[in-house]
Design an enzyme around this catalytic site. Sequence first.
Site, PDB file in Angstrom:
ATOM      1  N   ASN A 113      32.627  26.824  43.570  1.00 58.16           N
ATOM      2  CA  ASN A 113      33.410  25.810  42.870  1.00 58.16           C
ATOM      3  C   ASN A 113      34.120  24.937  43.892  1.00 58.16           C
ATOM      4  O   ASN A 113      34.570  25.428  44.935  1.00 58.16           O
ATOM      5  CB  ASN A 113      34.425  26.471  41.938  1.00 58.16           C
ATOM      6  CG  ASN A 113      33.757  27.260  40.818  1.00 58.16           C
ATOM      7  OD1 ASN A 113      32.713  26.857  40.314  1.00 58.16           O
ATOM      8  ND2 ASN A 113      34.343  28.382  40.452  1.00 58.16           N
ATOM      9  N   HIS A 168      31.114  32.829  44.955  1.00 54.24           N
ATOM     10  CA  HIS A 168      31.092  33.865  43.919  1.00 54.24           C
ATOM     11  C   HIS A 168      29.679  34.423  43.834  1.00 54.24           C
ATOM     12  O   HIS A 168      28.703  33.654  43.823  1.00 54.24           O
ATOM     13  CB  HIS A 168      31.386  33.272  42.538  1.00 54.24           C
ATOM     14  CG  HIS A 168      32.774  32.794  42.307  1.00 54.24           C
ATOM     15  ND1 HIS A 168      33.715  33.525  41.627  1.00 54.24           N
ATOM     16  CD2 HIS A 168      33.386  31.627  42.633  1.00 54.24           C
ATOM     17  CE1 HIS A 168      34.847  32.827  41.533  1.00 54.24           C
ATOM     18  NE2 HIS A 168      34.666  31.662  42.134  1.00 54.24           N
ATOM     19  N   ASP A 220      36.129  40.314  42.840  1.00 53.35           N
ATOM     20  CA  ASP A 220      37.006  39.369  42.161  1.00 53.35           C
ATOM     21  C   ASP A 220      38.005  40.132  41.290  1.00 53.35           C
ATOM     22  O   ASP A 220      37.659  41.107  40.634  1.00 53.35           O
ATOM     23  CB  ASP A 220      36.167  38.415  41.307  1.00 53.35           C
ATOM     24  CG  ASP A 220      36.944  37.183  40.893  1.00 53.35           C
ATOM     25  OD1 ASP A 220      36.624  36.089  41.392  1.00 53.35           O
ATOM     26  OD2 ASP A 220      37.855  37.300  40.046  1.00 53.35           O
ATOM     27  N   ILE A 221      39.242  39.626  41.258  1.00 51.52           N
ATOM     28  CA  ILE A 221      40.304  40.295  40.491  1.00 51.52           C
ATOM     29  C   ILE A 221      40.098  40.122  38.983  1.00 51.52           C
ATOM     30  O   ILE A 221      40.606  40.923  38.194  1.00 51.52           O
ATOM     31  CB  ILE A 221      41.689  39.761  40.949  1.00 51.52           C
ATOM     32  CG1 ILE A 221      42.787  40.764  40.645  1.00 51.52           C
ATOM     33  CG2 ILE A 221      41.998  38.399  40.347  1.00 51.52           C
ATOM     34  CD1 ILE A 221      44.116  40.440  41.328  1.00 51.52           C
ATOM     35  N   HIS A 243      34.967  29.885  49.053  1.00 49.94           N
ATOM     36  CA  HIS A 243      34.456  31.193  48.642  1.00 49.94           C
ATOM     37  C   HIS A 243      33.169  31.037  47.845  1.00 49.94           C
ATOM     38  O   HIS A 243      33.028  30.100  47.063  1.00 49.94           O
ATOM     39  CB  HIS A 243      35.492  31.989  47.850  1.00 49.94           C
ATOM     40  CG  HIS A 243      36.140  31.240  46.719  1.00 49.94           C
ATOM     41  ND1 HIS A 243      37.129  30.304  46.916  1.00 49.94           N
ATOM     42  CD2 HIS A 243      35.929  31.295  45.382  1.00 49.94           C
ATOM     43  CE1 HIS A 243      37.507  29.810  45.746  1.00 49.94           C
ATOM     44  NE2 HIS A 243      36.792  30.385  44.796  1.00 49.94           N
ATOM     45  N   GLY A 250      36.310  23.151  39.201  1.00 47.44           N
ATOM     46  CA  GLY A 250      37.017  24.333  38.693  1.00 47.44           C
ATOM     47  C   GLY A 250      37.530  25.264  39.764  1.00 47.44           C
ATOM     48  O   GLY A 250      37.780  26.447  39.501  1.00 47.44           O
ATOM     49  N   GLN A 251      37.734  24.743  40.978  1.00 45.33           N
ATOM     50  CA  GLN A 251      38.240  25.589  42.065  1.00 45.33           C
ATOM     51  C   GLN A 251      39.731  25.848  41.863  1.00 45.33           C
ATOM     52  O   GLN A 251      40.501  24.895  41.654  1.00 45.33           O
ATOM     53  CB  GLN A 251      38.011  24.904  43.415  1.00 45.33           C
ATOM     54  CG  GLN A 251      38.433  25.770  44.605  1.00 45.33           C
ATOM     55  CD  GLN A 251      38.092  25.125  45.954  1.00 45.33           C
ATOM     56  OE1 GLN A 251      37.673  23.966  46.019  1.00 45.33           O
ATOM     57  NE2 GLN A 251      38.295  25.878  47.021  1.00 45.33           N
TER      58      GLN A 251
HETATM   59  P1  DGP Z   1      37.661  29.662  41.877  1.00 41.77           P
HETATM   60  O1  DGP Z   1      37.995  29.298  40.471  1.00 41.77           O
HETATM   61  O2  DGP Z   1      36.219  29.375  42.226  1.00 41.77           O
HETATM   62  O3  DGP Z   1      38.652  29.095  42.871  1.00 41.77           O
HETATM   63  O4  DGP Z   1      37.785  31.247  41.914  1.00 41.77           O
HETATM   64  C1  DGP Z   1      38.838  31.951  42.460  1.00 41.77           C
HETATM   65  C2  DGP Z   1      38.624  33.395  42.118  1.00 41.77           C
HETATM   66  O5  DGP Z   1      39.502  34.177  42.908  1.00 41.77           O
HETATM   67  C3  DGP Z   1      38.914  33.760  40.667  1.00 41.77           C
HETATM   68  O6  DGP Z   1      37.702  34.204  40.060  1.00 41.77           O
HETATM   69  C4  DGP Z   1      39.905  34.885  40.729  1.00 41.77           C
HETATM   70  C5  DGP Z   1      39.875  35.301  42.187  1.00 41.77           C
HETATM   71  N1  DGP Z   1      41.172  35.718  42.699  1.00 41.77           N
HETATM   72  C6  DGP Z   1      42.315  34.992  42.662  1.00 41.77           C
HETATM   73  N2  DGP Z   1      43.314  35.685  43.248  1.00 41.77           N
HETATM   74  C7  DGP Z   1      42.775  36.853  43.667  1.00 41.77           C
HETATM   75  C8  DGP Z   1      43.308  37.991  44.353  1.00 41.77           C
HETATM   76  O7  DGP Z   1      44.489  38.081  44.711  1.00 41.77           O
HETATM   77  N3  DGP Z   1      42.438  39.006  44.601  1.00 41.77           N
HETATM   78  C9  DGP Z   1      41.122  38.959  44.226  1.00 41.77           C
HETATM   79  N4  DGP Z   1      40.361  40.008  44.528  1.00 41.77           N
HETATM   80  N5  DGP Z   1      40.587  37.898  43.599  1.00 41.77           N
HETATM   81  C10 DGP Z   1      41.411  36.871  43.324  1.00 41.77           C
END
Ligand code: DGP
Length: 111
Positions: free
Chosen positions: A84, A99, A30-31, A97, A90-91
């Site tokens: 989520n 987590h 996760d970023i 995906h 909270g998506q």
């Molecule tokens: P959610 O809130 O469940 O939709 O989580 C989306 C997650 O995706 C959030 O924790 C941050 C991650 N994320 C968003 N954009 C990027 C990206 O470009 N790269 C990566 N590695 N993660 C990302």
Amino acid sequence: MADCIFCDIIRGKLPCKKVYEDEEAIAFYDITPQAPVHFLVIPKQHIPNIMEADQSILGSLLFKAQRLASELGCAEKGARFVINCKAHGGQTVDHLHVHVLGGRALGWPPG
Ligand code: DGP
């Protein structure tokens, strides 16, 4: 799908720190990590959220999440597996995906 950042990651148009990849799924860190271990497992097929996923893909994603969590050292002390869904869940990225968060004790309940 156009305008989906996770589809762009799958296609290699956006970089990621990859954990795992096979024909049907990819996992990457996760970023914005919320724990020492925080990665996402996603299907390569563009499925917007859990409500639109079938039994096969859910079983497969969760099993991969479990195996990877174990490989990354979370088997003994455990981890959290989170999906989520839509606004109330909270998506923020509309591509299914899972987590996986581990490496520290996490609080409950969520806010
Ligand atoms: P959610 O809130 O469940 O939709 O989580 C989306 C997650 O995706 C959030 O924790 C941050 C991650 N994320 C968003 N954009 C990027 C990206 O470009 N790269 C990566 N590695 N993660 C990302």
